[in-house]
Design an enzyme around this catalytic site. Structure first.
Site, short mmCIF file in Angstrom:
data_model
loop_
_atom_site.label_atom_id
_atom_site.label_comp_id
_atom_site.label_asym_id
_atom_site.label_seq_id
_atom_site.Cartn_x
_atom_site.Cartn_y
_atom_site.Cartn_z
N ALA A 83 57.40 -14.42 -10.67
CA ALA A 83 57.32 -15.80 -10.21
C ALA A 83 57.96 -16.68 -11.30
O ALA A 83 58.10 -16.23 -12.44
CB ALA A 83 55.85 -16.18 -10.02
N GLN A 85 56.88 -18.96 -13.12
CA GLN A 85 56.05 -19.09 -14.32
C GLN A 85 55.48 -17.75 -14.76
O GLN A 85 54.38 -17.69 -15.34
CB GLN A 85 54.93 -20.10 -14.08
CG GLN A 85 55.41 -21.54 -14.10
CD GLN A 85 56.04 -21.91 -15.45
OE1 GLN A 85 55.62 -21.46 -16.50
NE2 GLN A 85 57.08 -22.73 -15.39
N SER A 86 56.21 -16.67 -14.54
CA SER A 86 55.72 -15.35 -14.91
C SER A 86 55.50 -15.21 -16.43
O SER A 86 56.44 -15.40 -17.22
CB SER A 86 56.73 -14.30 -14.45
OG SER A 86 56.45 -13.05 -15.04
N ASN A 87 54.28 -14.88 -16.81
CA ASN A 87 53.98 -14.61 -18.22
C ASN A 87 54.62 -13.29 -18.64
O ASN A 87 55.05 -13.12 -19.78
CB ASN A 87 52.47 -14.54 -18.44
CG ASN A 87 51.80 -15.85 -18.09
OD1 ASN A 87 52.13 -16.88 -18.66
ND2 ASN A 87 50.89 -15.82 -17.13
N ALA A 89 57.44 -12.10 -17.51
CA ALA A 89 58.88 -12.33 -17.74
C ALA A 89 59.08 -12.94 -19.13
O ALA A 89 59.96 -12.52 -19.89
CB ALA A 89 59.44 -13.24 -16.65
#
Ligand SMILES: Cc1ncc(COP(=O)(O)O)c(C=O)c1O
Length: 324
Positions: A83, A85-87, A89
């Site tokens: 997503a 706001q992927s942590n 990533a």
């Protein structure tokens, strides 16, 4: 999130590469305990938000395993998806920087005019961001494959890390965390953890037993039971009765992207009693799940209860519904 979940063959299981600072602290939380109805000495917070790399969080433990696979394969570029706001990533970008690799992040959505939250950190770490627009899991997977081909065409060696960083090998990171917890609090009764792509809970179940681990579903995957079973099946020497698994769907609310009233209240409570900040998507839901279980008696007042803080705070600053 993608519904595929790789089961990793034994041959592809190199020793983990150290990316974080271990063990993470286990802190008593007496004021939060009292506020939620537990005895003052019955609640601890496992601070995996302080895991060291790139702003910290649970994904560091998983990346220690998936990055070891990347290094063993001679990779030049880590590719993952998530997503906006992927942590995971963000921490993949940080891990790549730490290891001298490049990173490509395939993000599901439209590029915002002004980057915020995790995106700022992704860019600081020099990740290349690829925006899919509205995309299904399958379309995202195909974009990841396209990016891997592009890396190859440019003479590099891509290594794809699964969506959310979860496969049965990455779950070993939370078998490691279980060992830390057993050394820090041998008689613990419950560990509460947010469930997203599943490997964090799977590793804890493998390390602590299903009866001590409570997963709070965030609504990130369509079939969390199937995901959890698949991850556990892929782990060596893990025998768990499926009927003992505890996965709580009571905190999803209007869906993964929404901030529920209970999550907002949990964020306020943790901040105001212990000076601990939670993110709206994962850790606030997990604490809300803990509070609900104390309220209905499934967690008893004296039970030694660990709240696993899995990080994710940058997501608060990128959330469309960001307010106190
Ligand atoms: C802050 C945070 N906590 C918990 C989770 C859930 O971990 P898992 O994907 O292993 O279920 C995630 C996953 O994205 C996360 O970013």
């Amino acid at each position: 999130m993608t519904e595929q979940c790789a089961v990793v063959p034994a041959a592809a299981r190199p020793a983990p590469v150290v990316l974080g600072s271990w063990p993470t602290p286990l802190e008593r939380a007496p004021r939060l305990a009292a506020a939620v109805g537990l005895a003052d000495d019955a609640l601890w917070v496992k601070r995996d938000d302080l895991s060291g790399l790139g702003g910290g969080g649970n994904k560091v433990r998983k990346l220690q395993y998936t990055c070891a696979q990347a290094l063993a394969a001679g990779a030049t570029t880590l590719i993952t998806s998530g997503a906006p706001q992927s942590n995971h990533a963000r921490l993949t970008a940080a891990a790549a920087a730490r290891l001298g690799l490049r990173s490509v992040l395939v993000l599901q959505g439209e590029e915002p005019e002004v980057p915020a939250g995790n995106l700022v950190l992704d860019l600081l770490a020099d990740a290349r961001l690829v925006w899919t627009g509205p995309a299904t899991a399958e379309q995202t997977r195909r974009e990841v494959e396209r990016q891997a081909d592009k890396v190859r065409q440019d003479g590099g060696i891509p290594h794809v890390i699964p969506h959310g960083g979860s496969n049965s090998y990455a779950a070993q990171g939370y078998v490691d965390c279980s060992g830390e917890l057993l050394a820090q609090l041998p008689g613990l009764d419950h560990v509460i953890v947010a469930f997203g792509s599943g490997a964090t809970m799977a590793g804890l179940v493998a390390g602590l037993g299903a009866e001590r681990v409570i997963g709070i579903d965030t609504g990130a995957v369509a079939d969390p039971w199937a995901r959890l079973s698949e991850l556990l099946d892929g782990m060596p020497d893990v025998r768990v009765r499926r009927a003992d698994l505890q996965l709580d769907h009571g905190q999803i609310g209007a869906g993964y992207a929404a901030v529920t009233a209970a999550a907002r209240e949990a964020m306020r409570l943790a901040a105001r009693t212990e000076g601990i900040f939670l993110d709206p998507t994962y850790t606030a839901r997990a604490l809300a799940g803990l509070i609900a279980r104390v309220a209905d008696g499934r967690i008893k007042r004296e039970d030694r209860t660990v709240f696993l803080h899995t990080g994710g705070l940058p997501g608060l600053f990128g959330h469309p519904d960001f307010r106190a």
